[in-house]
Design a protein around this motif. Sequence first.
Motif, PDB file in Angstrom:
ATOM      1  N   ARG A  22       0.822  -1.205   0.000  1.00  0.00           N
ATOM      2  CA  ARG A  22       0.000   0.000   0.000  1.00  0.00           C
ATOM      3  C   ARG A  22       0.861   1.261   0.000  1.00  0.00           C
ATOM      4  NH1 ARG A  22      -5.533  -0.926  -0.973  1.00  0.00           N
ATOM      5  NH2 ARG A  22      -6.574   1.057  -0.626  1.00  0.00           N
ATOM      6  N   PHE A  23       1.915   1.249   0.792  1.00  0.00           N
ATOM      7  CA  PHE A  23       2.820   2.405   0.812  1.00  0.00           C
ATOM      8  C   PHE A  23       3.461   2.609  -0.563  1.00  0.00           C
ATOM      9  CE2 PHE A  23       3.159   1.862   5.578  1.00  0.00           C
ATOM     10  CZ  PHE A  23       2.661   3.110   5.892  1.00  0.00           C
ATOM     11  N   VAL A  34      -7.395   1.922   6.947  1.00  0.00           N
ATOM     12  CA  VAL A  34      -8.537   1.309   6.271  1.00  0.00           C
ATOM     13  C   VAL A  34      -8.071   0.594   5.001  1.00  0.00           C
ATOM     14  CG1 VAL A  34     -10.704   1.761   5.051  1.00  0.00           C
ATOM     15  CG2 VAL A  34     -10.204   2.970   7.182  1.00  0.00           C
ATOM     16  N   GLY A  35      -7.244   1.263   4.202  1.00  0.00           N
ATOM     17  CA  GLY A  35      -6.748   0.663   2.975  1.00  0.00           C
ATOM     18  C   GLY A  35      -5.884  -0.551   3.235  1.00  0.00           C
ATOM     19  N   VAL A  42      -8.316  -7.972   6.693  1.00  0.00           N
ATOM     20  CA  VAL A  42      -8.598  -7.954   8.128  1.00  0.00           C
ATOM     21  C   VAL A  42      -9.402  -6.693   8.435  1.00  0.00           C
ATOM     22  CG1 VAL A  42      -6.466  -9.218   8.634  1.00  0.00           C
ATOM     23  CG2 VAL A  42      -6.459  -6.714   8.710  1.00  0.00           C
ATOM     24  N   THR A  43      -9.802  -6.558   9.683  1.00  0.00           N
ATOM     25  CA  THR A  43     -10.536  -5.368  10.083  1.00  0.00           C
ATOM     26  C   THR A  43      -9.575  -4.227  10.394  1.00  0.00           C
ATOM     27  OG1 THR A  43     -10.523  -5.922  12.442  1.00  0.00           O
ATOM     28  CG2 THR A  43     -12.330  -6.820  11.103  1.00  0.00           C
ATOM     29  N   ARG A  44     -10.088  -2.999  10.338  1.00  0.00           N
ATOM     30  CA  ARG A  44      -9.263  -1.849  10.713  1.00  0.00           C
ATOM     31  C   ARG A  44      -8.844  -1.959  12.172  1.00  0.00           C
ATOM     32  NH1 ARG A  44     -11.770   4.141  10.396  1.00  0.00           N
ATOM     33  NH2 ARG A  44     -13.116   3.166  11.958  1.00  0.00           N
ATOM     34  N   GLY A  45      -9.720  -2.527  13.002  1.00  0.00           N
ATOM     35  CA  GLY A  45      -9.395  -2.722  14.412  1.00  0.00           C
ATOM     36  C   GLY A  45      -8.190  -3.626  14.602  1.00  0.00           C
TER      37      GLY A  45
END
Length: 205
Positions: A22-23, A34-35, A42-45
Amino acid sequence: MRNTAEEAARTREKILRAALQRFASEGWNGTSFVGVAEQAGVTRGAVHHHFTDKTALLHAALSQAWQDHPAPAFAQLQAEGTDPRERLVAFVAGYLDALREDPQFRTLAVVSTIVAPQSTGEAGEQGGLPEKQVALSGWSEQIRHVLKELSAQEPLALDLDTAVFLIASTTYGVTVSAALGETPLPDSAQSRALAERLLRTVTAA
């Protein structure tokens, strides 16, 4: 408990791999928890559970990636007892080849040289610094060491600091080109020719 720990480790590893991708594709400002969560599945959490902020995530992703995927080109610099000129040529040519042929290394190089310097720690410190030192300052020190060996055999056309700068900035520049993807990277023969020409510039030969 053991399964929970193993699952947490697997989740962390997925997050780190997704973060690096992503980076590389979105840059520092465009990357979000989020991304990363979406890419990792997986979840943002879950991302927040493992990493307090984006800087910590970047540090961990780069640190793990450099441990898991060292480039053969760097081994050329450390091949003590071999011709220093050939080691430098092999390093530059090998670095170019790795950028062209190894997508994982290209991603790692792009994030280390382009994204890490853009990150900012909570106290205003330069983010990505430990990993940047490994990826950039570490390269420079190895290049300096080999150039010192070379200077004991033949005169340099440039002072040592300038010679180090020229070789290190060449690796940085080709990494930027690889990130932009606007110009095809040279093939192996051209990479070797470019590296040899670079060394002729550095030395008096």
